[in-house]
Design an enzyme around this catalytic site. Structure first.
Site, PDB file in Angstrom:
ATOM      1  N   ASP A  42      -3.997   8.096   7.234  1.00  0.00           N
ATOM      2  CA  ASP A  42      -2.765   7.576   6.642  1.00  0.00           C
ATOM      3  C   ASP A  42      -2.855   6.066   6.424  1.00  0.00           C
ATOM      4  O   ASP A  42      -3.697   5.380   7.003  1.00  0.00           O
ATOM      5  CB  ASP A  42      -1.580   7.864   7.565  1.00  0.00           C
ATOM      6  CG  ASP A  42      -1.160   9.317   7.550  1.00  0.00           C
ATOM      7  OD1 ASP A  42      -1.876  10.146   6.940  1.00  0.00           O
ATOM      8  OD2 ASP A  42      -0.122   9.640   8.162  1.00  0.00           O
ATOM      9  N   HIS A  92       1.216   9.348   0.379  1.00  0.00           N
ATOM     10  CA  HIS A  92       1.922   8.940   1.590  1.00  0.00           C
ATOM     11  C   HIS A  92       3.226   8.229   1.239  1.00  0.00           C
ATOM     12  O   HIS A  92       3.839   7.565   2.086  1.00  0.00           O
ATOM     13  CB  HIS A  92       1.024   8.015   2.409  1.00  0.00           C
ATOM     14  CG  HIS A  92       1.412   7.906   3.863  1.00  0.00           C
ATOM     15  ND1 HIS A  92       1.957   8.958   4.589  1.00  0.00           N
ATOM     16  CD2 HIS A  92       1.328   6.861   4.743  1.00  0.00           C
ATOM     17  CE1 HIS A  92       2.174   8.569   5.833  1.00  0.00           C
ATOM     18  NE2 HIS A  92       1.820   7.300   5.959  1.00  0.00           N
ATOM     19  N   HIS A  96       6.046   2.199   3.403  1.00  0.00           N
ATOM     20  CA  HIS A  96       5.885   2.734   4.751  1.00  0.00           C
ATOM     21  C   HIS A  96       7.002   2.284   5.670  1.00  0.00           C
ATOM     22  O   HIS A  96       6.896   2.351   6.896  1.00  0.00           O
ATOM     23  CB  HIS A  96       4.521   2.320   5.335  1.00  0.00           C
ATOM     24  CG  HIS A  96       4.027   3.280   6.378  1.00  0.00           C
ATOM     25  ND1 HIS A  96       4.325   3.146   7.722  1.00  0.00           N
ATOM     26  CD2 HIS A  96       3.274   4.402   6.274  1.00  0.00           C
ATOM     27  CE1 HIS A  96       3.764   4.139   8.403  1.00  0.00           C
ATOM     28  NE2 HIS A  96       3.117   4.914   7.556  1.00  0.00           N
ATOM     29  N   HIS A 176      -5.689   6.975  11.131  1.00  0.00           N
ATOM     30  CA  HIS A 176      -5.156   5.914  10.279  1.00  0.00           C
ATOM     31  C   HIS A 176      -6.277   5.063   9.693  1.00  0.00           C
ATOM     32  O   HIS A 176      -7.278   4.788  10.364  1.00  0.00           O
ATOM     33  CB  HIS A 176      -4.169   5.043  11.061  1.00  0.00           C
ATOM     34  CG  HIS A 176      -2.922   5.782  11.437  1.00  0.00           C
ATOM     35  ND1 HIS A 176      -2.862   6.576  12.559  1.00  0.00           N
ATOM     36  CD2 HIS A 176      -1.711   5.879  10.832  1.00  0.00           C
ATOM     37  CE1 HIS A 176      -1.646   7.131  12.632  1.00  0.00           C
ATOM     38  NE2 HIS A 176      -0.944   6.712  11.605  1.00  0.00           N
TER      39      HIS A 176
END
Length: 393
Positions: A42, A92, A96, A176
Site C-alpha cells: 500500500d 488505493h 490517504h 507498505h
C-alpha cells in the site's frame, strides 16, 4: 437532532465492523488448498519503490501494488517501472487521509479518480457508502488476512517471525511501500517463504473469492487466536504451508493414564484449522501424517515431554495414525464436544455426524511418537529461522 446524529454514528460504526473488521464480501484470501500467496504493498509509489522492485526481482516474485492517486501522478516513472516488472497495479484511492472519507462526496471522488479493478480503502476504513461506490465504479474491495505490521517500531526479525508463523495458503499479506523496515523484513521473509514451498503471485494469480458470512467470522476471530498463542506460548510444529499442528507444552490435565498421570510434561496438539479447511479427506490424511513427523521432532528436542495428546470428537479418526483413545469425564467431555463442533462448523461448514459427536482423548506416549514418526536425527537441531520455539510477538 441527537437521535439522528446517534443513528448516523451507529450506521458508520456498523459499516466499519461488518466490512473492515470482519471483511464481509471483501476479497481477503483465496482457497487454502494451494500454497499460493499474494504480497500486496500500500501507499506507494515512494522513494523506496525502486529498492523494493529490485528485491522482488532478485527472488523472482510478483506482487500487487495499491497506489494512491496523488503519489502516482507525482511519480509516473515509478508507476511505469512497477508495471514493466510485471507487477499488478491497483487503486488505493486518491488520498490517504482517512478522515476525509467520512464525507460521501469526497469518498466518491476518492474512488472515482483512478483506474483499478480492485480498491483497498486507506487503513481498510469503510463508511456506509464504500461498498456502494465501489460497486457503481466496477471495483472489488480487496482487504487482507495477514498484516505485516511493518508500520510498528519492532525489529524486522520479530516481524518476519510473526509473518511466517501466520502465513497460510491463499493469504493476502498487507505490507507498505515506503518504510525501510519493510525492505529489511522482506530480506528475511522472501527466501524462507520460497524454501518452505510458498508461491508468491499477484492478486489475479491468486484468484481470491469474496468472504461469505462464515469466512468473515473466521477473519474477525483471528486476533483472538493470536492472543491465545502468545499468552500460552503455542508454537507451530512446522512452518510449511500444510504443517497442520501447533503444540502447547503444559502439564497433562488428565484423565490419568497408565504410567502417565496428571501433571506429566506433555504437548497438547492444536489443529491448524484454516490450513485444513479446504483439503479433501485424502489430502488431510497425507498432511496430518507429514505434520506428525514435525511434532515428533519437537518431542525429540525436549527430553521432558512424555506425552502428546488432544481432545476432539475426531479422536477415533486419530487411531489411523496410531493414537490411543480414552473417554473423558462428563464435564470435560461436554466442553470438548461443544468446542469441537463449533470449530468443525466454523472451518468446514458442517456439523458432526450422528454417532461420532462425543469428544474423547487421543494420545501417544513419547516412545510411541518417536517410534511411529522417527525424526531424521535422534535429537534434531534447532529449526531454520521462522521456526522458533515460541510464537512471535
Amino acid at each position: 437532532m441527537e437521535l439522528i446524529l446517534g443513528l448516523i454514528l451507529l450506521l458508520y460504526g456498523l459499516s466499519d465492523l461488518l466490512f473492515r473488521f470482519l471483511g464481509l464480501g471483501a476479497y481477503a484470501h483465496a482457497s487454502r488448498r494451494t500454497p499460493k500467496v499474494a504480497l500486496t504493498f500500500d501507499d506507494g509509489p515512494s522513494e523506496r519503490t525502486e529498492a523494493l522492485l529490485e528485491l522482488l526481482r532478485q527472488y523472482g516474485v510478483k506482487a500487487t501494488f495499491f497506489l494512491t492517486g496523488e503519489r502516482a501522478k507525482a511519480r509516473p516513472d515509478l508507476v511505469e517501472a512497477i508495471q514493466r516488472e510485471g507487477h499488478q497495479v491497483e487503486d488505493h484511492g486518491e488520498w490517504h487521509q482517512a478522515w476525509r472519507l467520512f464525507l460521501p462526496w469526497v469518498e466518491w471522488e476518492h474512488l472515482r479518480r483512478n483506474p483499478g479493478r480492485y480498491y483497498r480503502p486507506p487503513h481498510g476504513l469503510h463508511t456506509p457508502f464504500t461498498r456502494l461506490f465501489a460497486r457503481l465504479l466496477g471495483k472489488r474491495v480487496a482487504l487482507w488476512d495477514l498484516e505485516g505490521k511493518d508500520w510498528l517500531d519492532l525489529p524486522p526479525e520479530a516481524l518476519a517471525e510473526r509473518l511466517l508463523y501466520y502465513l497460510r495458503p491463499g493469504s493476502i499479506v498487507l505490507l507498505h511501500d515506503g518504510p525501510e523496515r519493510t525492505l529489511r523484513l522482506l530480506e528475511r521473509v522472501l527466501p524462507e517463504m520460497l524454501r518452505l514451498g510458498y508461491q508468491p503471485v499477484t492478486l489475479d494469480g491468486l484468484a481470491p473469492l469474496p468472504l461469505t458470512p462464515r469466512l468473515a467470522l473466521i477473519r474477525g476471530l483471528q486476533g483472538f487466536e493470536e492472543r491465545y498463542n502468545a499468552k500460552h506460548r503455542v508454537a507451530r510444529a512446522g512452518y510449511g504451508p500444510f504443517d497442520l499442528f501447533r503444540v502447547e507444552k503444559k502439564p497433562f490435565p488428565g484423565p490419568d493414564l497408565p504410567g502417565l498421570p496428571r501433571g506429566t510434561p506433555a504437548l497438547e496438539l492444536h489443529l491448524e484449522s484454516q490450513r485444513s479447511m479446504d483439503l479433501s479427506p485424502l489430502e488431510a490424511i497425507r498432511y496430518v501424517r507429514e505434520s506428525l513427523k514435525k511434532v515428533a521432532e519437537r518431542v525429540a528436542q525436549d527430553p521432558e515431554v512424555r506425552l502428546v495428546y488432544g481432545y476432539s470428537y475426531l479422536a477415533q479418526g486419530a487411531r489411523l495414525f496410531g493414537f490411543h483413545t480414552h473417554p473423558l469425564p462428563p464435564w470435560p467431555r461436554l466442553v470438548a464436544t461443544l468446542s469441537s463442533a463449533w470449530f468443525f462448523w466454523l472451518y468446514r461448514g458442517e456439523l458432526p455426524k450422528p454417532g461420532r459427536s462425543w469428544a474423547e482423548l487421543a494420545y501417544l506416549s513419547r516412545e510411541e511418537v518417536l517410534g511411529r514418526f522417527p525424526p531424521s536425527t535422534p535429537a534434531s537441531p534447532p529449526q531454520a529461522p521462522g521456526e522458533g520455539q515460541t510464537p512471535p510477538p
